[in-house]
Design a protein around this motif. Sequence first.
Motif, mmCIF file in Angstrom:
data_model
loop_
_atom_site.group_PDB
_atom_site.id
_atom_site.type_symbol
_atom_site.label_atom_id
_atom_site.label_comp_id
_atom_site.label_asym_id
_atom_site.label_seq_id
_atom_site.Cartn_x
_atom_site.Cartn_y
_atom_site.Cartn_z
ATOM 1 N N GLN A 128 -6.457 -5.709 0.413
ATOM 2 C CA GLN A 128 -5.490 -5.660 -0.680
ATOM 3 C C GLN A 128 -4.163 -6.288 -0.267
ATOM 4 N N ASP A 162 0.000 3.812 -3.332
ATOM 5 C CA ASP A 162 -1.334 4.278 -3.685
ATOM 6 C C ASP A 162 -1.470 5.770 -3.398
ATOM 7 N N TYR A 217 -12.458 8.434 5.852
ATOM 8 C CA TYR A 217 -11.870 7.448 4.969
ATOM 9 C C TYR A 217 -12.974 6.521 4.483
ATOM 10 N N ALA A 218 -12.749 5.916 3.353
ATOM 11 C CA ALA A 218 -13.714 4.972 2.785
ATOM 12 C C ALA A 218 -13.156 3.559 2.938
ATOM 13 N N PRO A 219 -13.868 2.681 3.641
ATOM 14 C CA PRO A 219 -13.401 1.296 3.761
ATOM 15 C C PRO A 219 -13.296 0.641 2.391
ATOM 16 N N ARG A 220 -12.359 -0.258 2.240
ATOM 17 C CA ARG A 220 -12.167 -0.953 0.964
ATOM 18 C C ARG A 220 -11.898 -2.427 1.240
ATOM 19 N N HIS A 221 -11.920 -3.206 0.198
ATOM 20 C CA HIS A 221 -11.652 -4.634 0.334
ATOM 21 C C HIS A 221 -10.172 -4.859 0.649
ATOM 22 N N GLU A 271 -3.853 7.138 -1.586
ATOM 23 C CA GLU A 271 -4.671 7.353 -0.405
ATOM 24 C C GLU A 271 -3.964 8.329 0.538
ATOM 25 N N GLY A 316 0.784 -1.218 0.000
ATOM 26 C CA GLY A 316 0.000 0.000 0.000
ATOM 27 C C GLY A 316 0.816 1.267 0.000
#
Length: 80
Positions: A56, A31, A50-54, A33, A28
């Motif tokens: 990685q 990225d 923040y937006a939760p994500r799957h 972010e 990460g």
Amino acid sequence: MCVLKTGFLFVASEFGNHYLYQADCHLGDDDDEPEFSSAMPLEEGDTFFYAPRHLQNLVLVDELDSLSPIMACQIADLGR
């Protein structure tokens, strides 16, 4: 949770299935972010979202079915 030196993460759950993950090479770092830290000073009224994500960085290797104990039970007398 148990992190092993070989790059595996074992997550034992009290009421759900247990999972074994393996760390992936994507850390990460590349990225776009934004980074947040609790040590960052905030101006009054500033907030971070923040937006939760799957996942990685982890790959699911194995799943163990839960053998959780029965926590509650009701017995009905169907004969009478």
